[in-house]
Design a protein around this motif. Structure first.
Motif, mmCIF file in Angstrom:
data_model
loop_
_atom_site.group_PDB
_atom_site.id
_atom_site.type_symbol
_atom_site.label_atom_id
_atom_site.label_comp_id
_atom_site.label_asym_id
_atom_site.label_seq_id
_atom_site.Cartn_x
_atom_site.Cartn_y
_atom_site.Cartn_z
ATOM 1 N N CYS A 34 0.852 -1.200 0.000
ATOM 2 C CA CYS A 34 0.000 0.000 0.000
ATOM 3 C C CYS A 34 0.883 1.243 0.000
ATOM 4 O O CYS A 34 1.825 1.343 0.789
ATOM 5 N N GLY A 35 0.552 2.168 -0.882
ATOM 6 C CA GLY A 35 1.393 3.359 -1.033
ATOM 7 C C GLY A 35 0.891 4.554 -0.236
ATOM 8 O O GLY A 35 -0.066 4.439 0.538
ATOM 9 N N PRO A 36 1.524 5.692 -0.448
ATOM 10 C CA PRO A 36 1.193 6.868 0.359
ATOM 11 C C PRO A 36 -0.066 7.594 -0.112
ATOM 12 O O PRO A 36 -0.468 7.463 -1.267
ATOM 13 N N THR A 37 -0.642 8.346 0.820
ATOM 14 C CA THR A 37 -1.678 9.310 0.441
ATOM 15 C C THR A 37 -0.918 10.612 0.211
ATOM 16 O O THR A 37 -0.275 11.121 1.132
ATOM 17 N N VAL A 38 -0.976 11.106 -1.025
ATOM 18 C CA VAL A 38 -0.039 12.162 -1.405
ATOM 19 C C VAL A 38 -0.605 13.576 -1.171
ATOM 20 O O VAL A 38 -0.710 14.372 -2.098
ATOM 21 N N GLY A 77 -10.193 10.090 -2.129
ATOM 22 C CA GLY A 77 -11.049 9.212 -1.312
ATOM 23 C C GLY A 77 -10.597 8.868 0.089
ATOM 24 O O GLY A 77 -11.330 8.231 0.826
ATOM 25 N N HIS A 78 -9.363 9.251 0.474
ATOM 26 C CA HIS A 78 -8.904 8.921 1.829
ATOM 27 C C HIS A 78 -9.361 10.048 2.760
ATOM 28 O O HIS A 78 -8.856 11.160 2.699
ATOM 29 N N LEU A 79 -10.327 9.730 3.603
ATOM 30 C CA LEU A 79 -10.899 10.775 4.457
ATOM 31 C C LEU A 79 -10.085 10.960 5.734
ATOM 32 O O LEU A 79 -9.313 10.086 6.123
ATOM 33 N N GLY A 249 2.000 -3.462 4.692
ATOM 34 C CA GLY A 249 1.680 -2.091 5.110
ATOM 35 C C GLY A 249 2.108 -1.913 6.564
ATOM 36 O O GLY A 249 2.717 -2.814 7.158
ATOM 37 N N GLY A 250 1.761 -0.773 7.131
ATOM 38 C CA GLY A 250 2.039 -0.549 8.545
ATOM 39 C C GLY A 250 0.944 -1.191 9.400
ATOM 40 O O GLY A 250 -0.147 -1.473 8.897
ATOM 41 N N ILE A 251 1.215 -1.386 10.689
ATOM 42 C CA ILE A 251 0.238 -2.106 11.527
ATOM 43 C C ILE A 251 -1.106 -1.390 11.660
ATOM 44 O O ILE A 251 -2.115 -2.009 11.939
ATOM 45 N N ASP A 252 -1.105 -0.075 11.461
ATOM 46 C CA ASP A 252 -2.387 0.638 11.553
ATOM 47 C C ASP A 252 -3.352 0.196 10.458
ATOM 48 O O ASP A 252 -4.554 0.431 10.548
ATOM 49 N N HIS A 253 -2.810 -0.443 9.400
ATOM 50 C CA HIS A 253 -3.695 -0.887 8.315
ATOM 51 C C HIS A 253 -4.464 -2.159 8.647
ATOM 52 O O HIS A 253 -5.434 -2.497 7.963
ATOM 53 N N ILE A 254 -4.028 -2.878 9.680
ATOM 54 C CA ILE A 254 -4.650 -4.191 9.942
ATOM 55 C C ILE A 254 -6.160 -4.057 10.211
ATOM 56 O O ILE A 254 -6.977 -4.706 9.568
HETATM 57 P P1 AMP Z 1 -0.361 6.875 4.702
HETATM 58 O O1 AMP Z 1 0.330 7.792 3.718
HETATM 59 O O2 AMP Z 1 -0.938 7.563 5.873
HETATM 60 O O3 AMP Z 1 -1.350 5.953 4.015
HETATM 61 O O4 AMP Z 1 0.778 5.911 5.326
HETATM 62 C C1 AMP Z 1 1.751 5.291 4.544
HETATM 63 C C2 AMP Z 1 2.337 4.072 5.258
HETATM 64 O O5 AMP Z 1 3.004 4.460 6.461
HETATM 65 C C3 AMP Z 1 1.286 3.057 5.695
HETATM 66 O O6 AMP Z 1 1.762 1.752 5.384
HETATM 67 C C4 AMP Z 1 1.166 3.269 7.178
HETATM 68 O O7 AMP Z 1 0.765 2.095 7.823
HETATM 69 C C5 AMP Z 1 2.592 3.630 7.546
HETATM 70 N N1 AMP Z 1 2.747 4.416 8.792
HETATM 71 C C6 AMP Z 1 2.012 5.452 9.242
HETATM 72 N N2 AMP Z 1 2.490 5.935 10.418
HETATM 73 C C7 AMP Z 1 3.582 5.192 10.712
HETATM 74 C C8 AMP Z 1 4.539 5.186 11.792
HETATM 75 N N3 AMP Z 1 4.476 6.073 12.794
HETATM 76 N N4 AMP Z 1 5.539 4.283 11.766
HETATM 77 C C9 AMP Z 1 5.625 3.383 10.742
HETATM 78 N N5 AMP Z 1 4.767 3.331 9.696
HETATM 79 C C10 AMP Z 1 3.756 4.218 9.684
#
Ligand code: AMP
Ligand code: ZN
Length: 478
Positions: A34-38, A77-79, A249-254
Motif C-alpha cells: 500500500c502506497g502513500p496518500t499524497v 477518497g482517503h478521508l 503495510g504498517g500495523i495501523d492498516h490491519i
Molecule cells: P499513509 O500515507 O498515511 O497511508 O501511510 C503510509 C504508510 O506508512 C502506511 O503503510 C502506514 O501504515 C505507515 N505508517 C504510518 N504511520 C507510521 C509510523 N508512525 N511508523 C511506521 N509506519 C507508519
C-alpha cells in the motif's frame, strides 16, 4: 543467483505466526504494498514502513525469486476519519494550498519518489494512482452489488459487512466485534441509512458535505468518487490477480484498511486476496506514534537539515526488527550515523589494502549467517551484525571481505563501496602532499613527515600509516 529454495520464514499476520514462504507461482513473487496518500510529505514513520518493504523485496531478489511489485498512490477518497466521516485529505490540502487537487498529488508524489530514492529504496516497477483506475474500481463495486454485498443510500454506496459475515470480516484483525463497534461509534456515524456501523463506503456521492468535491466521475450510482479501500482491491486484481503472494503495510492498516480490502476482494471473487500479510510496527517519538495528524512528525528534509545523510536513517531503521516498535530520537540517529561512517572508512581501508595484500582465500560462513538472519523474518539487526563482523575479520583477505560485503549491500543498500570510493578520491594537491609524506616516512625524516601530516589534517584529511603506505580519509564526511 541463489536458488529460491532457501527457506524463508515470514511472520504472517493472518496466522499470527512465522510460516515458510513459498510463492504461489513457482519463482515469481507477487507483492502488493500500500502506497502513500499524497497530500503532504511522507514522514519518517511512513518511510520506516517503505524501508521494511524494500528489505522484503530485496531479500526475495537475493534469494533468487523474481518479484512483481505493485504500489498504489492514494490521490482521492482517503478521508480524515476512518469511519467515512471527515474530509477528503487531498481536497482539504488543495484548498489550503490554493492548488488544484491533482497538482497537489503530483507535487507530493514527486517528493515521495525523491525521498525513497535518497533512502536507496527500489522504486516499485508498477506505481498506480487511484484516479487512473476508476473504471476498475467501479467494476469491482458492481461485482459486489451482484453478490449482494453492496447497497446504496442517499449519500454513498456501502459494503454490507453483515451480509458478508462479521466473523469472516474480522479474520485479519481478530478484533472482537464489540470493540470494533465501539471504535466506530466513537467516531459518530452520521449516515442514518448505514445498516451497520462497520459498513464502509465504496463510493461517495456528490452531495452534502461533498457537494463541492472537485474530483468526481460518472457512475451507475450518481456522480461521485471512490472510497479509500476499493482502489487497492481493484489495482491488485488488475496487476497481480487474486490470490497474490504478499500484501504489506504498517500495523495501523490491519484493523481498517486491510480488513476492508480483504472483505471487498474476497467477497467479490470468493478467493483469498493474499497469502501472506506482513505489517511493519510504528516508529514512535516520545512514546507516541509518529503521525501526520498528530503533528509530531519529522520529514527526511529535517534530517538533512541537520547535515545527517538519509542513509544514516536507513541504517538506524535496519538496527531494529521491523516488528518491534522503534523510538526515534536525535542522539540515536547521530550514533547510527557514526557507525555508518565507521563502516565506510573500514570499507575504504579494505579497498586500499586490497591493492597490495596477497592473502589467501579462506572458507567462511558470513554469507550463511547473513542469509539465515534475513530468512528468519527479515532479521536486519542480525544481518547488520554479520556485516560488521565480516568487515573487521582480519583473518580474511580484504578482497574477500569486500566481495562479500558487496553482496550484503545488495539487500542492505548502504552504498558501502560507492561511498568509500568517492571518499577516497582526493584532489591533486593532496595526492602530491601524500607522496611527499610517504617519502619523508621512508627516509625516516619524521619531523618533516609530522609537519606534513598536520598540514594534511588542516586540509581536512586524516592520515593512517599502513604497511602499504599512508591511507588518507576525509575527516569531515560529505
Ligand atoms: P499513509 O500515507 O498515511 O497511508 O501511510 C503510509 C504508510 O506508512 C502506511 O503503510 C502506514 O501504515 C505507515 N505508517 C504510518 N504511520 C507510521 C509510523 N508512525 N511508523 C511506521 N509506519 C507508519
Ligand atoms: Zn491499500
Amino acid at each position: 543467483m541463489r536458488s529460491p529454495s532457501t527457506k524463508l520464514k515470514l511472520y504472517n499476520t493472518l496466522s499470527r505466526q512465522k510460516e515458510n514462504f513459498r510463492p504461489l507461482n513457482k519463482s515469481k513473487v507477487s507483492l502488493y504494498t500500500c502506497g502513500p496518500t499524497v497530500y503532504n510529505f511522507a514522514h519518517i514513520g511512513n518511510l520506516r514502513t517503505y524501508i521494511f518493504e524494500d528489505i522484503l523485496e530485496r531479500t526475495l531478489l537475493f534469494l533468487g525469486f523474481n518479484v512483481k511489485r505493485v504500489m498504489n498512490i492514494t490521490d482521492v477518497g482517503h478521508l480524515t476519519n476512518d469511519s467515512d466521516e471527515g474530509e477528503d485529505k487531498m481536497e482539504q490540502e488543495a484548498h489550503k494550498e490554493k492548488k488544484d487537487v491533482l497538482e497537489v498529488a503530483h507535487i507530493y508524489t514527486e517528493a515521495f519518489l525523491n525521498d525513497i530514492k535518497k533512502l536507496n529504496i527500489k522504486i516499485p516497477k508498477i506505481i498506480a494512482p487511484a484516479t487512473k483506475f476508476i473504471p476498475e474500481q467501479q467494476k469491482l463495486i458492481q461485482k459486489l452489488f451482484e453478490k449482494g454485498l453492496a447497497y446504496e443510500t442517499k449519500n454513498a454506496v456501502y459494503f454490507d459487512v453483515t451480509r458478508y459475515g462479521l466473523k469472516k470480516y474480522l479474520r485479519l484483525s481478530r478484533q472482537p466485534i464489540e470493540e470494533k463497534r465501539i471504535a466506530v461509534r466513537a467516531k459518530v456515524v452520521k449516515d442514518p441509512e448505514k445498516k451497520h456501523p462497520s459498513d464502509f463506503a465504496l463510493w461517495f456521492k456528490i452531495t452534502g458535505k461533498f457537494k463541492n468535491h472537485v474530483l468526481q466521475w460518472d457512475s451507475p450510482w450518481e456522480k461521485g468518487f471512490p472510497g479509500w479501500h476499493i482502489e487497492c482491491s481493484a489495482i491488485s486484481e488488475y496487476f497481480l490477480k487474486q490470490p497474490f503472494d504478499i500484501h504489506t503495510g504498517g500495523i495501523d492498516h490491519i484493523a481498517v484498511h486491510h480488513t476492508n480490502e480483504m472483505a471487498q476482494s474476497e467477497g467479490a471473487y470468493n478467493k483469498e486476496l493474499a497469502h501472506f500479510w506482513l505489517h511493519g510496527e510504528f516508529l514512535v517519538i516520545n512514546n507516541e506514534r509518529m503521525g501526520k495528524s498528530l503533528g509530531n512528525f519529522l520529514t527526511l528534509r529535517k534530517i538533512e537539515d541537520r547535515s545527517l545523510p538519509p542513509l544514516a536513517y536507513r541504517y538506524f531503521i535496519l538496527g531494529a526488527h521491523y516488528r518491534s516498535q522503534l523510538n526515534f530520537h536525535w542522539e540515536a540517529l547521530e550514533s547510527s550515523n557514526q557507525s555508518l561512517q565507521n563502516l565506510y572508512k573500514q570499507v575504504g581501508r579494505l579497498i586500499f589494502d586490497a591493492r597490495q595484500s596477497k592473502m589467501k582465500i579462506l572458507r567462511h560462513d558470513y554469507e550463511k549467517k547473513f542469509l539465515t538472519a534475513l530468512s528468519d523474518d527479515l532479521n536486519t539487526p542480525q544481518a547488520l551484525a554479520s556485516l560488521h563482523a565480516l568487515l573487521y575479520d582480519d583473518k580474511l583477505s580484504p578482497v574477500q571481505r569486500l566481495d562479500t560485503a558487496k553482496k550484503f549491500d545488495k539487500v542492505l543498500q548502504l552504498s558501502l563501496i560507492e561511498t568509500a570510493r568517492k571518499r577516497m578520491r582526493i584532489p591533486f594537491h593532496i595526492s602530491v602532499a601524500k607522496k611527499h609524506y610517504h617519502a619523508f616516512r621512508r627516509n625516516q625524516q619524521f619531523v618533516q613527515s609530522d609537519t606534513l601530516r598536520k598540514r594534511l589534517n588542516a586540509l581536512g584529511y586524516g592520515v593512517e600509516d599502513t604497511p602499504y603506505g599512508p591511507f588518507l580519509w576525509p575527516i569531515k564526511q560529505k
